[in-house]
Design an enzyme around this catalytic site. Structure first.
Site, PDB file in Angstrom:
ATOM      1  N   ASP A  86       0.870  -1.116  -0.076  1.00  0.00           N
ATOM      2  CA  ASP A  86      -0.190   0.077  -0.068  1.00  0.00           C
ATOM      3  C   ASP A  86       0.640   1.260   0.026  1.00  0.00           C
ATOM      4  O   ASP A  86       0.356   2.276  -0.257  1.00  0.00           O
ATOM      5  CB  ASP A  86      -1.021  -0.025   1.109  1.00  0.00           C
ATOM      6  CG  ASP A  86      -0.159  -0.129   2.542  1.00  0.00           C
ATOM      7  OD1 ASP A  86       0.467   0.853   3.096  1.00  0.00           O
ATOM      8  OD2 ASP A  86      -0.260  -1.321   3.074  1.00  0.00           O
ATOM      9  N   ASP A 155       6.142  -5.473   7.071  1.00  0.00           N
ATOM     10  CA  ASP A 155       4.625  -4.966   7.181  1.00  0.00           C
ATOM     11  C   ASP A 155       3.463  -5.964   6.471  1.00  0.00           C
ATOM     12  O   ASP A 155       3.279  -5.748   5.412  1.00  0.00           O
ATOM     13  CB  ASP A 155       4.729  -3.549   6.492  1.00  0.00           C
ATOM     14  CG  ASP A 155       3.330  -2.969   6.321  1.00  0.00           C
ATOM     15  OD1 ASP A 155       2.305  -3.316   6.895  1.00  0.00           O
ATOM     16  OD2 ASP A 155       3.200  -1.919   5.600  1.00  0.00           O
TER      17      ASP A 155
HETATM   18  N1  SAM Z   1      -1.100  -2.866   7.708  1.00  0.00           N
HETATM   19  C1  SAM Z   1      -1.529  -4.047   7.247  1.00  0.00           C
HETATM   20  C2  SAM Z   1      -2.019  -5.009   8.127  1.00  0.00           C
HETATM   21  O1  SAM Z   1      -1.423  -5.180   9.309  1.00  0.00           O
HETATM   22  O2  SAM Z   1      -3.236  -5.429   8.231  1.00  0.00           O
HETATM   23  C3  SAM Z   1      -0.657  -4.861   6.226  1.00  0.00           C
HETATM   24  C4  SAM Z   1      -0.987  -4.077   5.009  1.00  0.00           C
HETATM   25  S1  SAM Z   1       0.055  -4.573   3.663  1.00  0.00           S
HETATM   26  C5  SAM Z   1      -1.292  -4.187   2.242  1.00  0.00           C
HETATM   27  C6  SAM Z   1       0.434  -6.412   3.700  1.00  0.00           C
HETATM   28  C7  SAM Z   1       0.919  -6.960   2.329  1.00  0.00           C
HETATM   29  O3  SAM Z   1       1.886  -7.948   2.504  1.00  0.00           O
HETATM   30  C8  SAM Z   1       0.021  -7.571   1.198  1.00  0.00           C
HETATM   31  O4  SAM Z   1      -0.017  -6.165   0.203  1.00  0.00           O
HETATM   32  C9  SAM Z   1       0.268  -8.560   1.192  1.00  0.00           C
HETATM   33  O5  SAM Z   1       0.224  -9.038  -0.440  1.00  0.00           O
HETATM   34  C10 SAM Z   1       1.948  -8.578   1.380  1.00  0.00           C
HETATM   35  N2  SAM Z   1       2.429  -9.800   1.666  1.00  0.00           N
HETATM   36  C11 SAM Z   1       1.797 -10.944   2.275  1.00  0.00           C
HETATM   37  N3  SAM Z   1       2.637 -12.241   2.288  1.00  0.00           N
HETATM   38  C12 SAM Z   1       3.922 -11.881   1.556  1.00  0.00           C
HETATM   39  C13 SAM Z   1       5.078 -12.322   1.396  1.00  0.00           C
HETATM   40  N4  SAM Z   1       5.213 -13.493   1.758  1.00  0.00           N
HETATM   41  N5  SAM Z   1       5.950 -11.540   0.885  1.00  0.00           N
HETATM   42  C14 SAM Z   1       5.777 -10.245   0.428  1.00  0.00           C
HETATM   43  N6  SAM Z   1       4.635  -9.804   0.589  1.00  0.00           N
HETATM   44  C15 SAM Z   1       3.650 -10.287   1.376  1.00  0.00           C
END
Ligand code: SAM
Length: 282
Positions: A86, A155
């Site tokens: 994001d 994050d």
């Molecule tokens: N602030 C948020 C929360 O605690 O709910 C987190 C938001 S952020 C959008 C989380 C991001 O982590 C998502 O866009 C997701 O696609 C990404 N994500 C999940 N697993 C991941 C991985 N193994 N490697 C990289 N990104 C990942």
């Protein structure tokens, strides 16, 4: 007809926001992505039906996940953000002129594209020349890095689906290796309040304690996350988050923040007794 977004926080508790309209609905290779617009919280992003951020309260999460470590480490030059597609964490990081390199590793390109289009409040600084975006699994990315980053910010989504691997001992061990000798890591560490979340929080804490010499937990109030009481992990090779924290140095930077300040920094590490007990149990 009224439209409501509803998230189940436990078997017996739900949280709902009245929605004016749905701006986007799509499915990527990894998850379902929705953007809604509401009167109370502005636009908000959900992944697989779980709240990620709202325009109204995202400042709390992003300021606390970035300014706390930045105010402790005296010379952060290279930062790795894992997840965070994001752009909210990056937006806060680019405010520090001392940072030379920000690598953002987001597994899902579609999250970044959708946020650029519908959530410019968080995604608008992803084009800063210091930022490189890698569309990869963060778990794999850190396996191949050694002694590179001063700060790693995890994050991530919750510990299931694509985010599951970002709560494992292997991942924390590889983050340790990817950090420089004085490096530190922060992560979003779920809520202590409902047992279903507290178990995940305890598990992550135990694995971080086993991986880093210094490990503390801090808290913030985030209204749209389950129970509103949210924790972050602070793991470090050298610096202690309170005794090595230089409040006057951070204040001289003159950064305007809506939630974080140097008194909040100290206070955030003072935990309620029930949370201390949960952490001691592990
Ligand atoms: N602030 C948020 C929360 O605690 O709910 C987190 C938001 S952020 C959008 C989380 C991001 O982590 C998502 O866009 C997701 O696609 C990404 N994500 C999940 N697993 C991941 C991985 N193994 N490697 C990289 N990104 C990942």
């Amino acid at each position: 007809m009224e439209l409501w977004f509803t998230e189940k926080h436990t078997e017996n508790v739900t949280f709902s926001i009245k929605v004016d309209r749905q701006l986007y609905c799509g499915r990527s290779d990894f998850q379902r992505i929705d953007i809604f617009e509401s009167k109370e919280f502005g636009r908000f992003l959900t992944l697989d039906g779980y709240m990620m951020l709202t325009e109204k309260d995202e400042f709390i999460y992003h300021e606390m996940i970035v300014h706390v470590p930045m105010a402790v480490h005296p010379a952060v030059k290279r930062v790795l953000v894992i997840g965070g597609g994001d752009g909210g964490a990056v937006r806060e990081l680019v405010r520090y002129p001392s940072i030379e390199q920000i690598d953002l590793v987001e597994i899902d390109r579609q999250v970044v594209d959708v946020c650029r289009k519908y959530l410019p409040q968080t995604a608008s600084r992803l084009d800063d020349p210091r930022v490189t975006i890698y569309y990869e699994d963060g778990l794999k990315f850190v396996r191949t890095r050694e002694n590179v980053y001063d700060l790693i910010i995890v994050d991530s989504t919750d510990p299931f689906g694509p985010g599951e691997g970002l709560f494992t001992k292997e991942f924390y061990g590889n983050c340790y290796k990817a950090l420089t000798a004085e490096g530190l890591m922060v992560n979003q560490q779920e809520s202590p309040f409902y047992p279903v979340d507290a178990i995940a929080m305890q598990r992550a804490h135990k694995r971080i304690v086993d991986s880093f010499p210094i490990s503390r937990v801090y808290q913030a109030h985030i209204p749209t996350y389950p129970s509103g009481h949210w924790l972050f992990g602070f793991a470090s090779k050298k610096y202690h988050p309170v005794t090595d924290f230089n409040d006057s140095k951070w204040e001289t930077l003159g950064l305007k923040t809506k939630y974080y300040n140097t008194k909040i920094h100290i206070g955030a590490f003072a935990l309620p007794n029930y949370v201390k007990n949960l952490l001691e149990e592990v």
